[in-house]
Structure formats: C-alpha cells, structure tokens
Design a protein around this motif. Structure first.
Motif, mmCIF file in Angstrom:
data_model
loop_
_atom_site.group_PDB
_atom_site.id
_atom_site.type_symbol
_atom_site.label_atom_id
_atom_site.label_comp_id
_atom_site.label_asym_id
_atom_site.label_seq_id
_atom_site.Cartn_x
_atom_site.Cartn_y
_atom_site.Cartn_z
ATOM 1 N N ARG A 61 0.845 -1.196 0.000
ATOM 2 C CA ARG A 61 0.000 0.000 0.000
ATOM 3 C C ARG A 61 0.877 1.240 0.000
ATOM 4 N NH1 ARG A 61 -5.157 -0.182 0.585
ATOM 5 N NH2 ARG A 61 -6.204 -2.093 1.196
ATOM 6 N N LEU A 62 1.332 1.607 -1.191
ATOM 7 C CA LEU A 62 2.083 2.852 -1.312
ATOM 8 C C LEU A 62 1.118 3.929 -1.783
ATOM 9 C CD1 LEU A 62 5.220 1.438 -3.077
ATOM 10 C CD2 LEU A 62 5.149 2.363 -0.780
ATOM 11 N N PHE A 63 1.617 5.140 -1.955
ATOM 12 C CA PHE A 63 0.847 6.185 -2.606
ATOM 13 C C PHE A 63 1.369 6.247 -4.040
ATOM 14 C CE2 PHE A 63 1.395 7.710 1.882
ATOM 15 C CZ PHE A 63 0.150 7.275 2.310
ATOM 16 N N PRO A 64 0.797 5.454 -4.942
ATOM 17 C CA PRO A 64 1.458 5.227 -6.244
ATOM 18 C C PRO A 64 1.629 6.480 -7.080
ATOM 19 C CG PRO A 64 -0.744 4.242 -6.184
ATOM 20 C CD PRO A 64 -0.435 4.689 -4.796
ATOM 21 N N GLY A 65 0.739 7.454 -6.943
ATOM 22 C CA GLY A 65 0.847 8.655 -7.769
ATOM 23 C C GLY A 65 1.769 9.704 -7.188
ATOM 24 N N MET A 66 2.359 9.435 -6.036
ATOM 25 C CA MET A 66 3.273 10.401 -5.442
ATOM 26 C C MET A 66 4.693 9.868 -5.606
ATOM 27 S SD MET A 66 0.979 11.180 -2.052
ATOM 28 C CE MET A 66 1.535 12.805 -1.621
ATOM 29 N N THR A 67 5.661 10.765 -5.581
ATOM 30 C CA THR A 67 7.026 10.295 -5.782
ATOM 31 C C THR A 67 7.495 9.535 -4.546
ATOM 32 O OG1 THR A 67 8.059 12.244 -4.844
ATOM 33 C CG2 THR A 67 7.563 12.330 -7.182
ATOM 34 N N ALA A 78 7.677 8.250 -9.601
ATOM 35 C CA ALA A 78 6.416 7.886 -8.951
ATOM 36 C C ALA A 78 6.568 6.509 -8.306
ATOM 37 C CB ALA A 78 5.301 7.861 -9.981
ATOM 38 N N GLY A 121 4.440 4.297 -7.894
ATOM 39 C CA GLY A 121 3.751 3.262 -8.653
ATOM 40 C C GLY A 121 4.541 2.760 -9.849
ATOM 41 N N SER A 122 5.591 3.507 -10.249
ATOM 42 C CA SER A 122 6.346 3.089 -11.423
ATOM 43 C C SER A 122 7.552 2.229 -11.046
ATOM 44 C CB SER A 122 6.823 4.320 -12.202
ATOM 45 O OG SER A 122 7.810 5.006 -11.469
#
Lengths: 468, 275
Positions: free
Chosen positions: B94-100, B157, B159-160
């Motif tokens: 559970r990361l914040f995928p849209g944040m760096t 990001a 998420g990447s």
C-alpha cells in the motif's frame, strides 16, 4: 471512532477477515507491466462491413419508433393520426452505416501513430509553462484592453467566479479525492450569509466576506462529520442530498430568507469606503478621483475583486499542496488505509479539506450576492454543483491550470455558442464527450510532485489515484 | 534477557461466529526479531491488524513499551498507534502510487512536520522553522532511501517502481515514522532468492538501528535465519513459541504444517530444510 474502517482492504468487524491471498489490488499493480494479448487479426473489410451492419441495425431499431412513426392531430381537429416517415429512417440508417464503415476503415488502414518523440514532449512542456502566465496576464489586463465591452467584462466576472469555485472544489475532489456533489450548498451559504448580514445589520462587504467564508467552512465541517466514513458513491449521494437540503431550507424558511422571492437590495461593495453610485456625488469613487461618473467603474472593480479572490484561492492551494497538510490530502486520495498506518489523523485531514474547500465556496457566494444585488434559491440548484464538478473533472483532478482552462471553455464557450440557440446544449454536450474521449483524465492530467531532490518530473496520470 | 517492547495477553478476535484469534499471548522483546508464522488462515494478519489498531480486539490486552512508557494499544485510536511508535507494512503493498518516492517518505513524517507548521500558517508564509523541519525530514528520507538503495529513484512515482523496490520503499516509509516496533507483513512475498537475501540484510540493519521487529513470513529460509524468536499460530491459537531451533523440532508445529495441508501453500520442506 470504531477500529474497523468501512472501506478498502480492511473489512468491518463481523465481515470477512483480511483477504490473505497476497494479490495486490488492481490499482496497486500499476507499476507492473501487465501482459495484454494483442487482439486477434481479422479480415479488415469483412469485419468492418459486419460491424457497420450491426450499427445500422441498432440505428434502425432506434429510428423506427423515434423518427419513422409520428402522431399528428387529425385533419378535423379530432383524434390523432399516425404518419409514417420511412424515407427519413432509411436516410438516417444509411448515414449510420456509412459513417461507421468509414470509421472502421480509417482505424484499420490509417498509418500507425507516430510515437511521441522526446523532442515533441519537451516542446509541449515548454509551451505548457507559458500557458499559465499568459492567461494570468490576459486576465489582469482584460479591463484595459481596447475593445473590451461591458458584456466582455461581465462574462469575465462570470468565468472567474467559476474558476474560483472550480479551484475551491478542486481541493475537496482533486486533492483529497472526496467526491462532493453538493458543493453549491457552500456557495449558497456564502451568498445568503452576506445578503442577510448586510441587509439586517448593515455590515459592509469587506466585513462580511470573511464571515461568509467562516460560516461556509463551518457548514463544511458540519457536512464532513456524517460523511467521514463514506466513500465513493455513498459519499456522492450524501453530499448531493446535503446540497438539496440547503436549497430546500432556503426555499421554505420564508421568514428568514424570503423563500422563493429571495433577497433583493443587497449592498454593493465599496472601494475603501468610496461607493460606486451612478450619479457621482460626494463620497463616490468618481468624485474622489475626479472621473466622469460611469457604471463601468463598478464592473471593473468587481472584476478585480473576483480576480483577486480567485488568485487567493489558487495561491492558498498551491502553498498547501507543498505542505504536510496538502500532502496528507493527496496521500488520502491515494490510499486511506496506508495514511492511518502512518499515523495521519484521517478524520481531521478530511474535515480540513471540506472546511477549506467550503470556505472558498463561501467567498465566491458572497461575491455572487454582491454582484447580483439579488439572490434566490433558484441560483443554487444541483445543476450548479454539476457544472462546477464538470469543470474540475474536465480540467483534470488536482490541476490548477486545467481547472482554469476548463472553466474558460465551459462557461465562456457556452456563451460563445449563444447564436446557436437550441443547438447550444447539443454542441456543449458533444464538446464534453469529445474532451473526455480525447483526454479521459482531463485536460491537464499529469501530476507535478510537491517536492523533489533533483529535477521535478511530472507523474503520468495512470499512476495517480482518483479518490473514491 | 531484555525487557519486552510488546506484550500480547490473551488476545481474542471474533468476526461474527468465527473466532480468528483465540487467547493468543506472546511477548516481543526489545531489540529482537520476533516472527509470527503459521499456515494460511491461522490468524497472523488479524493479530497484526489488532496490534496496529485496524481492528479492536474482542478481548485481551496489547501493551506497548514505547516512547511514552507503557501504552495500552487496544484502547488507542488507530492513527495514535503509529505516533506511539508502531509502524507496519502491508501484505499487499500500500504505497501512494501517484506520489514520488520522496513524497511517500515525507507523508510518513506528517505529524512531525505538521507540528512545526503552526496550523499551516507558518508554512504558508514560508517561516524558517518549517523550512528547517522539512530539511530534516528530507534528510531522514534520504537516509532510508540509501539504506534501501532507492536514492536514485527518489523523484520517480512510487507506482512506477518494480515490485521488489516497492516492497523496500514500503519498509523505508514505515521507518520514516521512527518506530520502536516495526511490523512487517510478509515482506518477502513475491521476491526472488537474491532479493530475499537483501531483505534479510535490510531487516538486520533496521534492528541494528535500535528498532524491534515483528515479522509475518512464509519464507522459512528468511524466518529461520534472522528471527530470534518464533511464535507459531494455527487456527487462531498459539501452538508454539521459542527459538527457531526449538520451533523446528516441535511436534505440534510439524503436525500443523504437514498434517492439515488443506489450503497450505507452505509445505514442511522449507521448514525442515532451512539452515
């Protein structure tokens, strides 16, 4: 607050235990390239023909009852007769068939789209950095530009009001990811706060403006409490209901709000105590500066007031985004469970988003009341909420520039098509569909990081959460 | 023998008619790596969710000996538990995928940063105190990015990132809350052997920095190699508790892993074959 959270991966007490499969949710897989099998190749011509035939069949089913059969009043004035228009149906079905076929053939035989080169991306990014300053300069200089009419200024005021509302809602929907369909309620609270405070107690606009904002923020918190545990569709429905409750109360509380008659004679704002009376006279703006009295002065003044208010909204949002609070909002949009695990007070974070978003709605409402000098519940219907939300969604959730452009396109464009009369809504709806097909995540969909070690790089829209 | 950092006493959790955790008691000692193992559905993740405040226990006590003395976690609201010094990672990342990557680590330091902003006003005006706090936060983030070898991806990001890097980032993010107890929920899931090896190193490094660790893991190679103590759960009950060597020799544990392999994806082979 009970320990169980009603959303995402952590089920209710009494629900099924945490899913133990270790398979990440689809959204969490975004970093992993998914293997998607290419569609099986088919003979293009035959497939296109069959597809176009299917479309024509659907069109036939639709147009036979809609166009083919028409009831008219009979010749003697008594009874209805059915008139058939099979030729029109045939033309329409033929058009659908041909259009679909051409579309199919084009998608099959068009040259492969050129991949966007790095050079081209860089050029777009360079142009992008110029859009905001140019728009801002245009907005500041608009009243001084030759050829700006009174109508143009009024339209500018309207557009800027929606820009401000869009930016305010952007905090709630775009940053915190809380879908709010009742934003117009705070606009109404702000407008009625100013109208009632000024007509009852004779307070001036500049005293009432912060009060209107505070009252709207208070109602934002009040709405926030019951919806803290709701997400997605449920949150949308409750906020929608909240917007309607406010409107219906305003409509029915006749002794306070005047009911459907609204409130008229709302005082106009003054420029440091100088009024904008049309006749000039002592103590008026034109008298003090030795100008010819003109109604344009007030319009120009109102224009700059709303421009300043909108820029204040923008400035506060930009500052907040780079702060812990703004980052917590965005984190909340991305993953609420993870926020809690990191010690972020989700309750307070959501309430601040609601309160600050509502406050700017309240400011805009107070401005609306002073500009119109008359308000009634009719100005605060659900369609207003829908337009503001559409501005935020079309502009791109969380993007300040996108929201401004979307407000310009939606409100300004709607006015520009006034000549089209009854076709206006059709053009408008079509434009919205086109934008959403062309840019499904809004005009400006990428996200700029709030902090970076090296060079700031935009984050692709596919990775950014949309809230629920 | 050092003092316990976490005491779990007679913990019970019922979901309607299902008792997921039944009278479980164990201690996690300060500076130790304590592993919680068991077949699928044994109640390990439920225990984690109870400790980190995502569930409220039906009965029992969870006591943390953290920064502010003894603290009853079963009565502490969810977001306060992290502030008391319990950080966790999730089984499904559970990361914040849209944040760096860097932003992820700064969100983890939200409370410390927020305290220095004076209700956001100081930071809005760009006051010096907030700037200093943010610099310190970025430095802490850099420290853990280096430890997890993610420094060169700081502006990408989250998420990447590839899967293994996302796992490491989640641990780095948890460490940025400066916990006294780090709860890792299957950190080695989906990692290849080399990555598992690096993960073991990282966990040891975290322990060396003074943080105690509670670990759920199916990879017995990792568990047996790095744990100081192993707690075995089966069907919501504790069936064994001891050093890795003791647990490996325990009859009931072998029976739990071999005897009832209905939904078991953790065969006994790695358990016995582990060094």
């Amino acid at each position: 607050m009970s320990g169980a959270n009603s959303s995402l991966g952590v089920p209710h007490e009494g629900g099924v235990p945490h899913n133990d499969d270790g398979v990440p949710d689809p959204g969490e897989l975004s970093g992993i390239p998914r293997s998607s099998a290419p569609p099986a190749p088919r003979p293009p011509m035959a497939h296109s023909l069959r597809d176009a035939g299917m479309a024509a069949l659907v069109a036939l089913g639709l147009f036979v009852p809609l166009v083919g059969l028409r009831t008219d009043v009979g010749p003697g004035g008594g009874g209805l007769i059915i008139r058939t228009r099979w030729a029109d149906v045939a033309i329409l079905v033929g058009l659908v068939f041909a259009g679909r076929l051409l579309l199919n053939l084009w998608t099959t035989f068009r040259p492969a789209p050129k991949p966007r080169t790095a050079q081209r991306s860089a050029m777009i990014a360079r142009v992008g950095t110029w859009v905001a300053p140019v728009l801002l300069a245009y907005a500041v200089l608009l009243p001084m530009l030759p050829g700006t009419t009174r109508y143009g200024l009024d339209l500018g005021i309207l557009v800027l009001t929606y820009v401000m509302l869009g930016w305010g809602l952007n905090i709630v929907v775009g940053l915190a990811g809380l879908l709010d369909l009742g934003y117009v309620a705070f606009y109404a609270v702000g407008a009625y706060s100013y109208a009632l405070l000024s007509t009852t107690f004779g307070l001036s606009f500049w005293v009432c403006l912060p009060l209107a904002g505070l009252l709207a923020a208070f109602w934002g918190v009040l709405l926030g409490f019951p919806v803290l545990r709701l997400r997605g569709d449920y949150l949308a429905i409750v906020t929608l209901a909240f917007g309607e409750i406010i409107r219906v109360v305003l409509l029915n509380w006749v002794s306070l709000t005047g009911g459907p008659n609204g409130i008229s004679g709302i005082p106009r704002p003054s420029f440091f105590g100088l009024s904008f009376s049309a006749g000039g006279g002592p103590g008026s703006f034109s008298d003090f500066f030795g100008l010819e009295p003109s109604p344009t002065h007030r319009v120009v003044f109102l224009y700059y007031v709303i421009l300043a208010l909108a820029l204040l909204t923008n400035w506060v949002t930009i500052r907040l985004r780079r702060q812990p609070l703004g980052r917590a909002w965005e984190a909340l949009r991305e993953d609420e469970i993870a926020c809690r695990a990191l010690g972020i007070n989700v309750t307070n974070t959501k309430l601040t988003a609601f309160a600050i978003g509502a406050m700017f709605g309240g400011f805009a409402g107070a401005f609306f009341a002073t500009r119109q000098a008359f308000i009634s519940p009719e100005s605060f219907t659900f369609i207003e909420s829908a337009i503001i939300l559409a501005i935020v969604v079309l502009g791109g959730l969380g993007s300040q520039l996108g929201v401004a452009i979307a407000a310009l396109v939606m409100i300004g464009g709607f006015e520009a098509f006034r000549d089209l009369e009854e076709w206006r809504m059709l053009v408008f709806g079509g434009a919205m569909v086109v934008i959403m097909v062309w840019r499904p995540r809004g005009l400006v969909s990428s996200r700029t990081p709030s902090v970076s070690l090296g060079k700031r790089r935009a984050i692709a829209a596919e990775l950014v959460g949309q809230g629920r | 023998m050092s003092a316990p950092v976490l005491q779990v006493r007679e913990l019970v959790m019922r979901f309607g008619g299902l008792t997921a955790v039944n009278q479980v008691s164990f201690n996690a000692r300060a500076g130790d790596i304590t592993a919680v193992i068991g077949p699928n559905g044994a109640g390990k993740t439920t225990v984690f969710n109870l400790i980190t405040g995502f569930y409220r226990p039906s009965a029992g006590e969870i006591l943390l000996h953290g920064r502010s003395g003894e603290r009853a976690l079963h009565r502490t609201p969810g977001h306060r538990i992290a502030q008391e010094g319990v950080a966790r990672t999730f089984q499904n990342i559970r990361l914040f995928p849209g944040m760096t990557v860097l932003e992820n680590l700064l969100v983890a330091q939200h409370n410390r940063l927020q305290a220095s902003t004076f209700f956001g006003i100081g930071a809005a005006l760009g006051l010096g105190r907030y700037r200093a706090a943010e610099r310190a936060a970025v430095d802490l983030a850099k420290h853990w990015l280096e430890a997890t070898r993610l420094l060169d991806r700081a502006d990408d990001a989250a998420g990447s990132l590839p899967y293994g890097a996302q796992r490491r980032l989640e641990i780095a993010r948890a460490m940025c809350t400066e916990p006294v107890l780090l709860c890792l929920d299957e950190p080695a899931a989906g990692l290849n052997p080399r990555e598992s090896e690096e993960l073991s190193e990282l966990i040891r490094l975290i322990r060396a920095s003074g943080c105690s660790i509670l670990l759920i893991e199916h990879d017995m190679g990792v568990v047996m190699k790095i744990s100081d103590r192993v707690v075995v759960l089966d069907h919501g009950k504790k069936i064994a508790d001891g050093t890795p060597a003791e647990v490996r020799a325990d009859e009931t544990v072998i029976a739990a892993y071999l005897g009832e392999g209905d939904e078991d994806d953790t065969p006994a082979v790695p358990l016995e074959g582990a060094a």
